[in-house]
Design a protein around this motif. Structure first.
Motif, PDB file in Angstrom:
ATOM      1  N   ILE A 121       0.829  -1.210   0.000  1.00  0.00           N
ATOM      2  CA  ILE A 121       0.000   0.000   0.000  1.00  0.00           C
ATOM      3  C   ILE A 121       0.867   1.265   0.000  1.00  0.00           C
ATOM      4  O   ILE A 121       0.517   2.263  -0.635  1.00  0.00           O
ATOM      5  N   LEU A 122       2.017   1.214   0.670  1.00  0.00           N
ATOM      6  CA  LEU A 122       2.878   2.401   0.675  1.00  0.00           C
ATOM      7  C   LEU A 122       3.432   2.699  -0.720  1.00  0.00           C
ATOM      8  O   LEU A 122       3.504   3.860  -1.133  1.00  0.00           O
ATOM      9  N   GLU A 123       3.788   1.652  -1.453  1.00  0.00           N
ATOM     10  CA  GLU A 123       4.286   1.875  -2.815  1.00  0.00           C
ATOM     11  C   GLU A 123       3.163   2.346  -3.736  1.00  0.00           C
ATOM     12  O   GLU A 123       3.378   3.152  -4.641  1.00  0.00           O
ATOM     13  N   LYS A 124       1.947   1.856  -3.498  1.00  0.00           N
ATOM     14  CA  LYS A 124       0.815   2.308  -4.309  1.00  0.00           C
ATOM     15  C   LYS A 124       0.485   3.775  -4.010  1.00  0.00           C
ATOM     16  O   LYS A 124       0.150   4.539  -4.917  1.00  0.00           O
ATOM     17  N   ILE A 125       0.574   4.155  -2.730  1.00  0.00           N
ATOM     18  CA  ILE A 125       0.345   5.557  -2.383  1.00  0.00           C
ATOM     19  C   ILE A 125       1.406   6.446  -3.038  1.00  0.00           C
ATOM     20  O   ILE A 125       1.087   7.486  -3.629  1.00  0.00           O
ATOM     21  N   ALA A 126       2.666   6.013  -2.955  1.00  0.00           N
ATOM     22  CA  ALA A 126       3.757   6.795  -3.568  1.00  0.00           C
ATOM     23  C   ALA A 126       3.552   6.905  -5.077  1.00  0.00           C
ATOM     24  O   ALA A 126       3.776   7.970  -5.677  1.00  0.00           O
ATOM     25  N   ALA A 127       3.116   5.799  -5.709  1.00  0.00           N
ATOM     26  CA  ALA A 127       2.914   5.812  -7.163  1.00  0.00           C
ATOM     27  C   ALA A 127       1.786   6.765  -7.554  1.00  0.00           C
ATOM     28  O   ALA A 127       1.943   7.572  -8.485  1.00  0.00           O
ATOM     29  N   THR A 128       0.662   6.700  -6.826  1.00  0.00           N
ATOM     30  CA  THR A 128      -0.475   7.550  -7.205  1.00  0.00           C
ATOM     31  C   THR A 128      -0.178   9.036  -6.957  1.00  0.00           C
ATOM     32  O   THR A 128      -0.566   9.884  -7.756  1.00  0.00           O
ATOM     33  N   ILE A 129       0.521   9.339  -5.863  1.00  0.00           N
ATOM     34  CA  ILE A 129       0.851  10.751  -5.605  1.00  0.00           C
ATOM     35  C   ILE A 129       1.818  11.274  -6.670  1.00  0.00           C
ATOM     36  O   ILE A 129       1.676  12.404  -7.154  1.00  0.00           O
ATOM     37  N   SER A 130       2.794  10.450  -7.058  1.00  0.00           N
ATOM     38  CA  SER A 130       3.732  10.887  -8.104  1.00  0.00           C
ATOM     39  C   SER A 130       3.002  11.066  -9.440  1.00  0.00           C
ATOM     40  O   SER A 130       3.319  11.989 -10.202  1.00  0.00           O
ATOM     41  N   MET A 131       2.023  10.209  -9.716  1.00  0.00           N
ATOM     42  CA  MET A 131       1.229  10.373 -10.951  1.00  0.00           C
ATOM     43  C   MET A 131       0.441  11.679 -10.909  1.00  0.00           C
ATOM     44  O   MET A 131       0.358  12.401 -11.910  1.00  0.00           O
ATOM     45  N   LEU A 132      -0.121  11.956  -9.743  1.00  0.00           N
ATOM     46  CA  LEU A 132      -0.899  13.184  -9.601  1.00  0.00           C
ATOM     47  C   LEU A 132      -0.004  14.413  -9.787  1.00  0.00           C
ATOM     48  O   LEU A 132      -0.408  15.399 -10.419  1.00  0.00           O
ATOM     49  N   ILE A 133       1.223  14.345  -9.249  1.00  0.00           N
ATOM     50  CA  ILE A 133       2.153  15.472  -9.389  1.00  0.00           C
ATOM     51  C   ILE A 133       2.507  15.699 -10.856  1.00  0.00           C
ATOM     52  O   ILE A 133       2.531  16.846 -11.340  1.00  0.00           O
ATOM     53  N   VAL A 134       2.777  14.618 -11.583  1.00  0.00           N
ATOM     54  CA  VAL A 134       3.123  14.749 -13.009  1.00  0.00           C
ATOM     55  C   VAL A 134       1.934  15.319 -13.784  1.00  0.00           C
ATOM     56  O   VAL A 134       2.087  16.253 -14.591  1.00  0.00           O
ATOM     57  N   PHE A 135       0.748  14.756 -13.551  1.00  0.00           N
ATOM     58  CA  PHE A 135      -0.472  15.235 -14.217  1.00  0.00           C
ATOM     59  C   PHE A 135      -0.695  16.719 -13.949  1.00  0.00           C
ATOM     60  O   PHE A 135      -0.944  17.513 -14.856  1.00  0.00           O
ATOM     61  N   TRP A 136      -0.559  17.116 -12.677  1.00  0.00           N
ATOM     62  CA  TRP A 136      -0.829  18.498 -12.298  1.00  0.00           C
ATOM     63  C   TRP A 136       0.276  19.432 -12.778  1.00  0.00           C
ATOM     64  O   TRP A 136       0.017  20.577 -13.154  1.00  0.00           O
ATOM     65  N   GLY A 137       1.515  18.941 -12.762  1.00  0.00           N
ATOM     66  CA  GLY A 137       2.637  19.772 -13.205  1.00  0.00           C
ATOM     67  C   GLY A 137       2.541  20.115 -14.690  1.00  0.00           C
ATOM     68  O   GLY A 137       2.749  21.271 -15.089  1.00  0.00           O
ATOM     69  N   VAL A 138       2.207  19.108 -15.505  1.00  0.00           N
ATOM     70  CA  VAL A 138       2.075  19.357 -16.944  1.00  0.00           C
ATOM     71  C   VAL A 138       0.894  20.289 -17.213  1.00  0.00           C
ATOM     72  O   VAL A 138       0.991  21.230 -18.026  1.00  0.00           O
ATOM     73  N   THR A 139      -0.220  20.057 -16.512  1.00  0.00           N
ATOM     74  CA  THR A 139      -1.392  20.926 -16.687  1.00  0.00           C
ATOM     75  C   THR A 139      -1.062  22.364 -16.297  1.00  0.00           C
ATOM     76  O   THR A 139      -1.511  23.316 -16.953  1.00  0.00           O
ATOM     77  N   PHE A 140      -0.278  22.523 -15.240  1.00  0.00           N
ATOM     78  CA  PHE A 140       0.142  23.863 -14.804  1.00  0.00           C
ATOM     79  C   PHE A 140       0.965  24.563 -15.896  1.00  0.00           C
ATOM     80  O   PHE A 140       0.711  25.727 -16.220  1.00  0.00           O
ATOM     81  N   LEU A 141       1.928  23.843 -16.457  1.00  0.00           N
ATOM     82  CA  LEU A 141       2.779  24.449 -17.487  1.00  0.00           C
ATOM     83  C   LEU A 141       1.966  24.832 -18.728  1.00  0.00           C
ATOM     84  O   LEU A 141       2.177  25.900 -19.317  1.00  0.00           O
ATOM     85  N   VAL A 142       1.019  23.975 -19.107  1.00  0.00           N
ATOM     86  CA  VAL A 142       0.160  24.289 -20.262  1.00  0.00           C
ATOM     87  C   VAL A 142      -0.703  25.519 -19.950  1.00  0.00           C
ATOM     88  O   VAL A 142      -0.891  26.395 -20.806  1.00  0.00           O
ATOM     89  N   SER A 143      -1.204  25.603 -18.723  1.00  0.00           N
ATOM     90  CA  SER A 143      -2.050  26.746 -18.332  1.00  0.00           C
ATOM     91  C   SER A 143      -1.250  28.051 -18.383  1.00  0.00           C
ATOM     92  O   SER A 143      -1.748  29.074 -18.872  1.00  0.00           O
ATOM     93  N   ILE A 144      -0.020  27.992 -17.876  1.00  0.00           N
ATOM     94  CA  ILE A 144       0.836  29.182 -17.933  1.00  0.00           C
ATOM     95  C   ILE A 144       1.110  29.571 -19.388  1.00  0.00           C
ATOM     96  O   ILE A 144       0.979  30.750 -19.772  1.00  0.00           O
TER      97      ILE A 144
END
Length: 269
Positions: A121-144
């Motif tokens: 579960i800890l690795e799954k939590i780490a994986a999902t949070i890292s996915m969310l960061i990548v998703f949000w980071g790219v969306t942020f750059l596109v928005s800017i």
């Protein structure tokens, strides 16, 4: 980190599709902004909106916040609806993480690995949070990028970058909240149920609207993170550290409870 890599491998297409879809939608909406500079649109935004019923203005969050003829004000207005989709992506990502092994019949593979449930579960939590960061980071750059490209000198680059950064920093913790709620659901559900996930997002969104429209139900706004972290409100109040702290605390509690439940769950092989 075997499970971490497997989750990334299994979800990369899903993340790519959602990221591209939101990026395209943001770019298309921001391409409309130059038309707001016409004198007719400015007049409508500054004077004719006042003639509309107050409840209608509240429902669409047009009763306060930056002007729609400002780049960040226009972005905040359209982004409040785009953010619903981002919230759905986030809670759906968390919702399938723990229960899919039983649904897809791959739990035997995990049992064959020399790892404990806690490590899973800890690795799954780490994986999902890292996915969310990548998703949000790219969306942020596109928005800017889209906001700067269609700005046409209405605001300075620093004002746009600062305003959109405030929105994305605060909204990330709302997404983390929904991710943790999805994770918690995944820890005790017997199969993936995305209907519950989507329903929760819309319920929280409707709580904000009802709280705005009816004073006697104004308490609903306080339990709706989407209402508390409305993009227009963020631009007015700056980064909401108090709200961020509360959302982070709730998220950590949800992840901790999900871990405890999953460690004691009778998994169906």
């Amino acid at each position: 980190m075997t499970i971490f890599k497997i989750e990334w491998q299994n979800n990369k297409k899903n993340i790519l599709v959602w990221t591209i879809a939101l990026s395209v939608i943001i770019t298309v909406f921001m391409s409309i902004f130059p038309s707001m500079e016409t004198s007719g649109m400015k007049e409508m935004m500054t004077t004719k909106l006042e003639t509309l019923p107050q409840n209608m203005l509240k429902a669409f969050h047009l009763n306060s916040g930056p002007s729609l003829v400002e780049t960040t004000g226009f972005f905040a207005y359209v982004f409040q609806y785009i953010f619903i989709a981002a919230s759905i992506f986030s809670i759906m990502l968390g919702n399938k993480m723990l229960v899919k092994e039983e649904t897809e019949g791959t739990i035997e593979f995990l049992y064959a690995q020399p790892v404990s449930r806690r490590k899973i579960i800890l690795e799954k939590i780490a994986a999902t949070i890292s996915m969310l960061i990548v998703f949000w980071g790219v969306t942020f750059l596109v928005s800017i990028g889209a906001s700067l490209f269609f700005n046409h000198g209405v605001m300075t680059s620093n004002e746009i970058i600062s305003g959109i950064s405030q929105i994305f920093i605060t909204e990330f913790f709302v997404l983390l909240f929904f991710l943790s709620i999805g994770f918690l659901l995944s820890s005790f559900l017997k199969q993936v149920n995305q209907g519950i996930s989507m329903g929760l997002v819309f319920i929280f969104y409707l709580f904000g609207i009802v709280g705005d429209l009816e004073d006697k139900f104004s308490f609903l706004k306080d339990i709706s993170p989407m209402s508390q972290a409305n993009p227009a409100a963020i631009l007015e109040k700056d980064t909401m550290f108090g709200l961020v702290g509360i959302l982070l605390l709730i998220s950590l509690v949800c992840f901790a409870v999900a871990t405890l439940i999953y460690q004691r769950k009778d998994l169906e092989i």
